[in-house]
Design a protein around this motif. Sequence first.
Motif, short mmCIF file in Angstrom:
data_model
loop_
_atom_site.label_atom_id
_atom_site.label_comp_id
_atom_site.label_asym_id
_atom_site.label_seq_id
_atom_site.Cartn_x
_atom_site.Cartn_y
_atom_site.Cartn_z
N ASP A 194 0.84 -1.20 0.00
CA ASP A 194 0.00 0.00 0.00
C ASP A 194 0.88 1.25 0.00
O ASP A 194 2.09 1.19 -0.12
N ASN A 195 0.26 2.41 0.13
CA ASN A 195 0.98 3.68 0.19
C ASN A 195 0.12 4.64 0.99
O ASN A 195 -1.10 4.48 1.08
N ARG A 196 0.77 5.65 1.58
CA ARG A 196 0.07 6.61 2.42
C ARG A 196 -0.70 5.90 3.53
O ARG A 196 -1.82 6.27 3.88
N SER A 197 -0.11 4.86 4.06
CA SER A 197 -0.73 4.06 5.11
C SER A 197 0.14 4.10 6.35
O SER A 197 1.36 3.90 6.28
N LEU A 198 -0.48 4.32 7.50
CA LEU A 198 0.26 4.32 8.75
C LEU A 198 0.89 2.96 9.04
O LEU A 198 1.88 2.85 9.75
N ALA A 199 0.30 1.91 8.46
CA ALA A 199 0.79 0.57 8.71
C ALA A 199 2.07 0.26 7.94
O ALA A 199 2.70 -0.77 8.19
N MET A 200 2.47 1.13 6.98
CA MET A 200 3.63 0.81 6.15
C MET A 200 4.53 2.04 6.01
O MET A 200 4.69 2.62 4.93
N PRO A 201 5.18 2.47 7.11
CA PRO A 201 6.12 3.59 7.01
C PRO A 201 7.35 3.19 6.21
O PRO A 201 7.59 2.00 5.94
N TYR A 202 8.17 4.17 5.86
CA TYR A 202 9.31 3.89 5.00
C TYR A 202 10.32 2.95 5.64
O TYR A 202 10.96 2.14 4.95
N ALA A 203 10.47 3.03 6.95
CA ALA A 203 11.39 2.11 7.62
C ALA A 203 10.94 0.67 7.44
O ALA A 203 11.76 -0.25 7.27
N ARG A 204 9.63 0.44 7.46
CA ARG A 204 9.11 -0.91 7.27
C ARG A 204 9.28 -1.36 5.82
O ARG A 204 9.55 -2.53 5.56
N VAL A 205 9.13 -0.44 4.88
CA VAL A 205 9.37 -0.78 3.47
C VAL A 205 10.80 -1.27 3.29
O VAL A 205 11.05 -2.31 2.65
N ALA A 206 11.76 -0.53 3.86
CA ALA A 206 13.17 -0.91 3.73
C ALA A 206 13.41 -2.28 4.37
O ALA A 206 14.13 -3.12 3.81
N ARG A 207 12.80 -2.52 5.54
CA ARG A 207 12.98 -3.80 6.22
C ARG A 207 12.40 -4.95 5.38
O ARG A 207 13.04 -5.99 5.20
N VAL A 208 11.19 -4.77 4.88
CA VAL A 208 10.53 -5.81 4.10
C VAL A 208 11.32 -6.11 2.83
O VAL A 208 11.53 -7.28 2.48
N MET A 209 11.77 -5.07 2.14
CA MET A 209 12.55 -5.29 0.92
C MET A 209 13.80 -6.10 1.21
O MET A 209 14.17 -7.00 0.44
N HIS A 210 14.47 -5.78 2.32
CA HIS A 210 15.72 -6.46 2.65
C HIS A 210 15.49 -7.87 3.17
O HIS A 210 16.07 -8.84 2.68
N ASP A 211 14.59 -8.02 4.15
CA ASP A 211 14.44 -9.30 4.83
C ASP A 211 13.69 -10.34 4.00
O ASP A 211 13.96 -11.54 4.10
N LEU A 212 12.72 -9.90 3.19
CA LEU A 212 11.92 -10.83 2.41
C LEU A 212 12.54 -11.15 1.06
O LEU A 212 12.05 -12.01 0.33
N GLY A 213 13.61 -10.46 0.71
CA GLY A 213 14.22 -10.69 -0.59
C GLY A 213 13.31 -10.27 -1.72
O GLY A 213 13.12 -11.02 -2.69
#
Length: 438
Positions: free
Chosen positions: A157-176
């Motif tokens: 999603d985007n513009r969502s409190l549940a997915m801040p940029y720090a979480r995007v970076a974590r998900v991209m890195h950890d989930l491959g």
Amino acid sequence: MNDVRSSLPQLGEWKGPQELRRLQEKQLPQTVAWAARSPFYRRRLNAAALPTTPADLATLPLTTKQDLRDNYPYGMLAVPKERLATYHESSGTAGSPTPSYYTQEDWTDLAERFARKWIGISGEDVFLVRTPYALLLTGHLAHAAARLRGATVVPGDNRSLAMPYARVARVMHDLGVTLTWSVPTECLIWAAAATAAGHRPGADFPALRALFVGGEPLTAARRRRISKLWGVPVIEEYGSTETGSLAGECRHGRMHLWADRALFEVYDPKTGTVRADGEGQLVVTPLFREAMPLLRYNLEDNVSVSYGDCECGWDLPTVQVFGRSAFGHRVGAATITQHRLEELVFSLPDSYAVVFWRAKAEPALLRVEFEVDEEHRAHAQARLAASVRAEFGVDSEVVGLAPGTLVPHDALTAMPDVVKPRSLFGPDEDWGKALLYY
């Protein structure tokens, strides 16, 4: 399911413009017949003499965004409501809803068009969808296309409190994550967020294969900067909530219109004339849209369409998208557009690391601010001011700012609490958050 939908054209099924034209002409009568079922087109069309050829179609007036707004919510509906699969509204800022709806059969066409990525989407991919899901088509479109090809979808999603940029970076890195879908600006912010988290965007995300982008005009200079930051191709997509995907890139970097699935025209608003190619506003007639057929729909996007051979062999016209003319602002005798100014900003040397910027067009002066390290600030300011003078012939005030001024560090690192609303709290809890999600 309508029989026509079971045999959607596929890339490689035609050779040359004549065969492509025959595909369009074969489907057009069905498209017009579908349109004649809707209240709006029933009033506009003469049922005794429905257009059956592109030449006949060209005699109809253009369908406008205002037509869609005036016929909210169901004036454009051409099928029984029980056949609808989804309802959407565009992200326009006119204040009036611009409705759009699709059947499940329409979605087959939508998903296939978006999935036409030269780099491919497969069951081995982890696909981060980072565009809005709420009412817009964009997030659902990428989601459906990725699932069609068997990929694992991460619904960011985007513009969502549940997915801040720090979480995007974590998900991209950890989930491959291997593929992403977003507006181009997001890719720059992710790189900053990844760096803030201690990662190197171009080195610490080895699974990443490509960045799919759309929703904003993208200059060649910004594309190069994003690609260099992440070390992967940046692949552009063009479309709208009202139409779905309209064009995509081939492996040679050219954007091709999906002319096997839609008819395209170029409209000159100054003269009222329409051509098959050249510069003007893009007009589209989707050929496999049953729930809400659109005949000669003017997207009001400024484009340049051309026909000619491409090494990819798709035998499709190419398009350059410049955005809306309304996005230009006058400074002195010049018109400043984001597209032209962005090209100057991202043409600054990579060593300056300029990513975030903003500008304000005033009657006699263009103000530009951008983040840049102090060691490069003076040279970057002078260089960009000279580029603005050479490109537009106007005075400018160019100011370099310390990194973190335009995009605060907290925006890249914060992980706000997102909770379900509740009414009962314990003695040490803040009951001021009652009924809130954050």
